[in-house]
Scaffold this active site. Structure first.
Site, PDB file in Angstrom:
ATOM      1  N   TYR A  31      37.743  44.893  37.498  1.00 22.07           N
ATOM      2  CA  TYR A  31      37.604  43.695  36.643  1.00 22.07           C
ATOM      3  C   TYR A  31      36.373  43.764  35.757  1.00 22.07           C
ATOM      4  CZ  TYR A  31      34.929  42.532  40.859  1.00 22.07           C
ATOM      5  OH  TYR A  31      34.083  42.583  41.928  1.00 22.07           O
ATOM      6  N   ARG A  62      20.644  39.640  31.981  1.00 17.58           N
ATOM      7  CA  ARG A  62      21.372  40.917  31.995  1.00 17.58           C
ATOM      8  C   ARG A  62      22.443  40.926  30.898  1.00 17.58           C
ATOM      9  NH1 ARG A  62      25.110  42.879  37.066  1.00 17.58           N
ATOM     10  NH2 ARG A  62      26.300  41.098  36.321  1.00 17.58           N
TER      11      ARG A  62
HETATM   12  C1  LIG Z   1      30.721  43.887  41.464  1.00 19.69           C
HETATM   13  C2  LIG Z   1      30.317  44.746  42.602  1.00 19.69           C
HETATM   14  C3  LIG Z   1      30.966  44.671  43.833  1.00 19.69           C
HETATM   15  C4  LIG Z   1      32.030  43.632  44.055  1.00 19.69           C
HETATM   16  O1  LIG Z   1      32.645  43.745  45.276  1.00 19.69           O
HETATM   17  P1  LIG Z   1      34.051  43.019  45.560  1.00 19.69           P
HETATM   18  O2  LIG Z   1      34.211  43.179  47.010  1.00 19.69           O
HETATM   19  O3  LIG Z   1      35.087  43.740  44.755  1.00 19.69           O
HETATM   20  O4  LIG Z   1      33.924  41.587  45.135  1.00 19.69           O
HETATM   21  C5  LIG Z   1      30.619  45.573  44.815  1.00 19.69           C
HETATM   22  N1  LIG Z   1      29.647  46.499  44.613  1.00 19.69           N
HETATM   23  C6  LIG Z   1      28.983  46.575  43.447  1.00 19.69           C
HETATM   24  C7  LIG Z   1      27.924  47.601  43.246  1.00 19.69           C
HETATM   25  C8  LIG Z   1      29.279  45.685  42.422  1.00 19.69           C
HETATM   26  O5  LIG Z   1      28.593  45.731  41.285  1.00 19.69           O
END
Ligand SMILES: *Cc1c(COP(=O)(O)O)cnc(C)c1O
Length: 410
Positions: free
Chosen positions: A221, A369
């Site tokens: 996303y 950011r």
């Molecule tokens: C955005 C992000 C996530 C998000 O995790 P979800 O479980 O998919 O909500 C995880 N790790 C990093 C480094 C991110 O930037």
């Protein structure tokens, strides 16, 4: 290169400029948050409407076969594979990063039964650390999570490390780990490596097979523009085809419709599919990924570096006097595709910018950011965004009480 005309000239010769037409960008808006939620690719609405009205509305259950719902995740996996340097068969699409991390981390720990340390850094995404710590304590085998400063990771890769678990691009500073060097050092010490590609996929060239990564996880996303809550992905190196995740389900079974009581899982990534795929989200993702078919990731990285450098130069020159301080490296090759600054009243600054249609975000405790997504951003957008940032700081527009009320999502 400091005036608007120069930026216009860069846009006029930008090879990636054509891709902007493939996205819906709201009128008069400069969208610098594609590192958090990518914009809507134009083909997606029609495809989703078809999936709802025809496939769900008319074809109903027959769609699993007739409209290829059952193999839709495989189609998305192949497309993601070309962007991260893996075969589609070694990728499973579905679930969030957090859930996928649980699966691959449990599998990795099983491959190193005599080692008990999971090594990560303080810049890692908190959810990744929550997952690792809970799994470590839940196993009750003495596992611990060692958390060090990002720059100290290499020094902590020793022969007692089971798994090195890192995110390539730090979600706050934008700093980048050297994936190849760390993976090599980890393997030399007998450890396995899991890479989180949340801010890599769709932002930078990536070659998980080329560097011999053991496992990877990522979301779709952000830079891949798959839509809010779009399914994530995981990668399992074919050498680990026989690994076993602690989380399984019928979608990872070799013959799910035999309904046998024993779990007989597929090898590797496919065996880590768990339950029914979210078909509507997956439909949006599969369509969104088509934008990337003709994209050269090296060109994307090059433009991203130029956009970041431009943003940093202009912001420091025009807003440095308001206390703006760059976070992360000044070496563009050591950065990902977003730029963060420390600044006082950062939350209110971002709210004020958003009110002026410059969309960035705030990351606690004090960072503003800005994501630089090369497929739809122009150099003039960067120029105009910094002009607005200057206006907000110079005229203290952020001091308006309306901009100082914390919303639940920042
Ligand atoms: C955005 C992000 C996530 C998000 O995790 P979800 O479980 O998919 O909500 C995880 N790790 C990093 C480094 C991110 O930037």
């Amino acid at each position: 290169m400091q005036n608007r005309k120069d930026c216009e000239a860069l846009d006029a010769t930008d090879e990636l400029a054509v891709y902007r037409t493939k996205f819906h960008i709201p009128e008069a808006t400069i969208y610098l948050d594609g590192n958090s939620l990518g914009p809507l690719p134009k083909g997606v609405s029609a495809r989703i409407v078809r999936a709802i009205d025809q496939e769900w509305g008319q074809d109903l259950i027959s769609s699993w076969n007739k409209n290829n719902w059952f193999v839709l995740a495989l189609s998305a996996a192949a497309k993601i594979g070309t962007l991260i340097g893996a075969a589609g068969k070694d990728i499973a699409v579905g679930d969030s990063i957090s859930v996928n991390l649980f699966k691959v981390l449990s599998a990795a720990l099983k491959l190193r039964p005599d080692r008990k340390i999971i090594l990560t850094d303080k810049g890692n995404f908190p959810s990744d650390i929550y997952v690792a710590e809970r799994l470590a304590t839940y196993l009750e085998q003495g596992h611990t999570v060692a958390i060090h400063a990002p720059e100290d990771i290499a020094a902590h890769i020793t022969k007692d490390i089971a798994v090195v678990m890192l995110t390539e691009i730090d979600y706050r500073t934008g700093n980048r780990h050297d994936m190849a060097a760390i993976t090599k050092a980890a393997h030399a010490a007998g450890a396995l490596v899991i890479w989180d590609l949340a801010h890599t996929a769709g932002a930078l060239p990536c070659n998980v097979m080329g560097i011999n990564a053991d496992f990877a996880v990522g979301c779709t996303y952000k830079y891949l523009n798959g839509g809010p809550g779009a399914p994530g992905f995981l990668f399992v190196h074919p050498d680990h085809a026989k690994t076993e995740s602690a989380l399984v389900g019928w979608w990872g079974h070799k013959h799910p419709f035999d309904f046998t009581l024993e779990f007989d899982g597929m090898n590797g990534a496919r065996g880590m599919q768990v339950g029914t795929a979210p078909i509507l989200s997956l439909t949006a993702l599969d369509e969104a990924l088509d934008v990337w078919k003709t994209v050269d990731m090296h060109k994307v990285q090059k433009k991203s570096q130029k956009l970041c450098q431009l943003f940093i130069d202009l912001a420091e020159k025009k807003c440095g006097k308001f206390g703006l301080k760059l976070s992360g490296s000044r070496d563009m090759s050591k950065r990902g595709s977003h730029v963060s600054f420390h600044v006082e009243n950062g939350y209110a600054v971002i709210q004020s910018l958003i009110a002026h249609k410059i969309i960035g975000d705030f990351r606690a405790p004090d960072m503003i950011r800005f994501g630089m997504a090369p497929l739809y951003l122009r150099y003039v957008d960067i120029y105009d965004a910094v002009e607005k940032l200057h206006m907000v700081l110079d005229q203290r527009l952020w001091a308006d009480p309306a901009y100082n009320q914390r919303l639940s999502v920042t």
